[in-house]
Scaffold this motif. Structure first.
Motif, PDB file in Angstrom:
ATOM      1  N   PHE A 183      65.033 -70.221  -1.211  1.00 27.47           N
ATOM      2  CA  PHE A 183      65.861 -69.603  -0.356  1.00 27.47           C
ATOM      3  C   PHE A 183      67.042 -70.036  -0.146  1.00 27.47           C
ATOM      4  CE2 PHE A 183      62.477 -67.310   1.887  1.00 27.47           C
ATOM      5  CZ  PHE A 183      61.367 -67.951   1.898  1.00 27.47           C
ATOM      6  N   CYS A 184      68.176 -69.068   0.082  1.00 22.80           N
ATOM      7  CA  CYS A 184      69.467 -69.409   0.545  1.00 22.80           C
ATOM      8  C   CYS A 184      69.614 -69.030   1.769  1.00 22.80           C
ATOM      9  CB  CYS A 184      70.653 -68.730  -0.498  1.00 22.80           C
ATOM     10  SG  CYS A 184      70.532 -66.900  -0.477  1.00 22.80           S
ATOM     11  N   PHE A 185      70.553 -69.907   2.224  1.00 22.67           N
ATOM     12  CA  PHE A 185      70.754 -69.824   3.966  1.00 22.67           C
ATOM     13  C   PHE A 185      72.005 -70.015   4.316  1.00 22.67           C
ATOM     14  CE2 PHE A 185      70.521 -70.768   8.172  1.00 22.67           C
ATOM     15  CZ  PHE A 185      70.879 -72.027   8.443  1.00 22.67           C
ATOM     16  N   GLY A 186      72.919 -69.393   5.178  1.00 22.76           N
ATOM     17  CA  GLY A 186      74.294 -69.759   5.730  1.00 22.76           C
ATOM     18  C   GLY A 186      74.478 -69.377   6.882  1.00 22.76           C
ATOM     19  N   ASN A 187      75.768 -69.176   7.590  1.00 24.75           N
ATOM     20  CA  ASN A 187      75.915 -68.821   8.739  1.00 24.75           C
ATOM     21  C   ASN A 187      77.306 -68.370   8.983  1.00 24.75           C
ATOM     22  OD1 ASN A 187      77.692 -70.923   9.734  1.00 24.75           O
ATOM     23  ND2 ASN A 187      76.055 -72.285   9.812  1.00 24.75           N
ATOM     24  N   ASN A 188      77.373 -67.247   9.725  1.00 29.66           N
ATOM     25  CA  ASN A 188      78.642 -66.637   9.996  1.00 29.66           C
ATOM     26  C   ASN A 188      78.430 -66.025  11.687  1.00 29.66           C
ATOM     27  OD1 ASN A 188      80.947 -65.164  10.548  1.00 29.66           O
ATOM     28  ND2 ASN A 188      81.092 -64.405   8.287  1.00 29.66           N
ATOM     29  N   ARG A 189      78.424 -66.877  12.415  1.00 23.86           N
ATOM     30  CA  ARG A 189      78.335 -66.376  13.906  1.00 23.86           C
ATOM     31  C   ARG A 189      76.850 -66.175  14.130  1.00 23.86           C
ATOM     32  NH1 ARG A 189      82.760 -63.608  12.589  1.00 23.86           N
ATOM     33  NH2 ARG A 189      81.773 -61.855  12.614  1.00 23.86           N
ATOM     34  N   LYS A 190      75.957 -66.209  13.109  1.00 25.28           N
ATOM     35  CA  LYS A 190      74.688 -66.213  13.202  1.00 25.28           C
ATOM     36  C   LYS A 190      74.054 -66.554  12.097  1.00 25.28           C
ATOM     37  CE  LYS A 190      72.429 -62.230  12.484  1.00 25.28           C
ATOM     38  NZ  LYS A 190      71.928 -60.843  12.634  1.00 25.28           N
ATOM     39  N   LEU A 191      72.741 -66.892  12.111  1.00 29.91           N
ATOM     40  CA  LEU A 191      72.030 -67.601  10.910  1.00 29.91           C
ATOM     41  C   LEU A 191      71.647 -66.524   9.917  1.00 29.91           C
ATOM     42  CD1 LEU A 191      70.144 -70.292  13.024  1.00 29.91           C
ATOM     43  CD2 LEU A 191      72.246 -70.450  11.642  1.00 29.91           C
ATOM     44  N   ILE A 192      72.071 -66.744   9.055  1.00 28.03           N
ATOM     45  CA  ILE A 192      71.517 -65.656   7.837  1.00 28.03           C
ATOM     46  C   ILE A 192      70.919 -66.096   6.462  1.00 28.03           C
ATOM     47  CG2 ILE A 192      72.545 -63.976   6.278  1.00 28.03           C
ATOM     48  CD1 ILE A 192      75.220 -64.603   7.755  1.00 28.03           C
ATOM     49  N   TRP A 193      69.566 -65.660   6.599  1.00 25.57           N
ATOM     50  CA  TRP A 193      68.489 -66.124   5.392  1.00 25.57           C
ATOM     51  C   TRP A 193      68.449 -64.939   4.354  1.00 25.57           C
ATOM     52  CZ3 TRP A 193      65.979 -71.044   4.919  1.00 25.57           C
ATOM     53  CH2 TRP A 193      66.035 -71.745   5.965  1.00 25.57           C
ATOM     54  N   GLY A 194      68.300 -65.340   3.095  1.00 21.76           N
ATOM     55  CA  GLY A 194      67.715 -64.583   2.010  1.00 21.76           C
ATOM     56  C   GLY A 194      66.553 -64.346   2.351  1.00 21.76           C
ATOM     57  N   LEU A 195      65.709 -63.473   1.586  1.00 21.05           N
ATOM     58  CA  LEU A 195      64.292 -63.072   1.469  1.00 21.05           C
ATOM     59  C   LEU A 195      63.416 -63.940   0.261  1.00 21.05           C
ATOM     60  CD1 LEU A 195      64.084 -59.271   2.021  1.00 21.05           C
ATOM     61  CD2 LEU A 195      63.921 -61.340   3.735  1.00 21.05           C
ATOM     62  N   GLY A 196      64.330 -64.750  -0.533  1.00 22.90           N
ATOM     63  CA  GLY A 196      63.897 -65.482  -1.366  1.00 22.90           C
ATOM     64  C   GLY A 196      63.533 -64.989  -2.712  1.00 22.90           C
ATOM     65  N   THR A 197      63.611 -65.996  -3.579  1.00 20.56           N
ATOM     66  CA  THR A 197      63.206 -65.673  -5.094  1.00 20.56           C
ATOM     67  C   THR A 197      61.596 -66.631  -5.277  1.00 20.56           C
ATOM     68  OG1 THR A 197      65.215 -65.555  -6.116  1.00 20.56           O
ATOM     69  CG2 THR A 197      63.511 -66.449  -7.494  1.00 20.56           C
ATOM     70  N   SER A 198      60.903 -65.859  -5.570  1.00 10.06           N
ATOM     71  CA  SER A 198      59.258 -66.480  -5.848  1.00 10.06           C
ATOM     72  C   SER A 198      59.218 -66.940  -7.334  1.00 10.06           C
ATOM     73  CB  SER A 198      58.280 -65.460  -5.585  1.00 10.06           C
ATOM     74  OG  SER A 198      57.146 -66.019  -5.551  1.00 10.06           O
ATOM     75  N   LEU A 199      59.086 -68.222  -7.563  1.00 11.74           N
ATOM     76  CA  LEU A 199      59.096 -68.764  -8.804  1.00 11.74           C
ATOM     77  C   LEU A 199      57.895 -69.152  -9.270  1.00 11.74           C
ATOM     78  CD1 LEU A 199      60.357 -69.754 -11.424  1.00 11.74           C
ATOM     79  CD2 LEU A 199      61.025 -71.809 -10.280  1.00 11.74           C
ATOM     80  N   ALA A 200      57.289 -68.769 -10.464  1.00 14.83           N
ATOM     81  CA  ALA A 200      56.043 -69.397 -10.817  1.00 14.83           C
ATOM     82  C   ALA A 200      56.142 -69.966 -12.290  1.00 14.83           C
ATOM     83  CB  ALA A 200      54.723 -68.234 -10.849  1.00 14.83           C
ATOM     84  N   VAL A 201      55.971 -71.109 -12.395  1.00 14.95           N
ATOM     85  CA  VAL A 201      56.085 -71.986 -13.643  1.00 14.95           C
ATOM     86  C   VAL A 201      54.710 -71.947 -14.119  1.00 14.95           C
ATOM     87  CG1 VAL A 201      57.018 -74.060 -14.949  1.00 14.95           C
ATOM     88  CG2 VAL A 201      58.260 -73.154 -12.700  1.00 14.95           C
ATOM     89  N   ASN A 202      54.345 -71.679 -15.177  1.00 17.23           N
ATOM     90  CA  ASN A 202      53.030 -71.751 -16.007  1.00 17.23           C
ATOM     91  C   ASN A 202      53.019 -72.878 -16.870  1.00 17.23           C
ATOM     92  OD1 ASN A 202      52.020 -69.631 -14.435  1.00 17.23           O
ATOM     93  ND2 ASN A 202      52.839 -68.046 -16.184  1.00 17.23           N
TER      94      ASN A 202
END
Lengths: 117, 106
Positions: free
Chosen positions: B86-105
């Motif tokens: 996840f990446c996350f930042g703020n600009n008067r409110k907290l802002i989260w991305g929905l994520g990158t799901s990683l699978a390493v085989n």
């Protein structure tokens, strides 16, 4: 250092029951936060606190109450649990940051997995 | 409100491969951080990187604040890198991305 500690780690409730989730931090952080995480929706802020004795609403506050009686503790309460509140709850803390314009990282607890039947 | 887009949403790698994850913001944000959520659900802070480049072992991150994006590089991936980033930042409110799901085989 314990960092941010959440209790309990798991809980199953019946609809209508009440419970309190406890978050404790030992880093002397001013700000504390409660999030919920649901599949496909990332983390959403429920409530936060900018200091002892203060609380404020986040994105999804309905159905939850919070209290910050001591600087190190932030409690999240569900007065009448509903199945829609089934989620993973995360607590976080950070140093003082005015109006979310600050420059301090957040530190997270390990989460509480809550299921409401 | 500010939008954040993480790409790719899903990624499957063979152990040893390299990858780049991206986070784009629709407006300027402060306090940008990268987190890894492991398969046990724990959120681990990887980088606090409002601007510039940082490296920590096989991981590095670069934020170009003026262009409103951040990159997370994973080199020589291992199965323990699996999880959601996840990446996350703020600009008067907290802002989260929905994520990158990683699978390493293996």
């Amino acid at each position: 250092n314990a960092g941010v500690t959440q209790t309990p780690k798991f809980r199953v409730l019946k609809t209508g029951q009440s419970m309190t989730l406890l978050c404790a931090q030992d880093m002397n952080h001013e700000y504390m936060y409660w999030y919920r995480q649901d599949p496909g929706m990332g983390l959403r802020l429920i409530h936060y606190s900018v200091g002892e004795g203060t609380t404020a609403k986040g994105e999804v506050p309905d159905g939850y109450n919070v209290s910050r009686l001591k600087k190190q503790n932030f409690l999240l309460g569900l007065e009448s649990a509903a199945p829609s509140q089934t989620s993973v709850y995360f607590c976080a803390s950070s140093y003082s940051t005015p109006a979310f314009k600050g420059n301090q990282p957040q530190h997270f607890g390990d989460g509480t997995r809550l299921s409401i039947l | 409100g500010i939008q954040v887009e993480q790409s790719p949403p899903d990624l499957i790698l063979q152990e040893g491969a390299n990858s780049t994850l991206r986070c784009n913001f629709s407006d300027s944000v402060n306090n940008l951080q990268w987190f890894h959520q492991n398969p046990w659900g724990q959120l681990i802070n990887l980088f606090y990187i409002p601007s510039g480049t940082k490296q920590n072992g096989r991981l590095s991150a670069t934020t170009v604040a003026t262009e409103r994006y951040s990159l997370l590089y994973i080199s020589s991936s291992q199965t323990t890198d699996s999880g959601v980033y996840f990446c996350f930042g703020n600009n008067r409110k907290l802002i989260w991305g929905l994520g990158t799901s990683l699978a390493v085989n293996p």
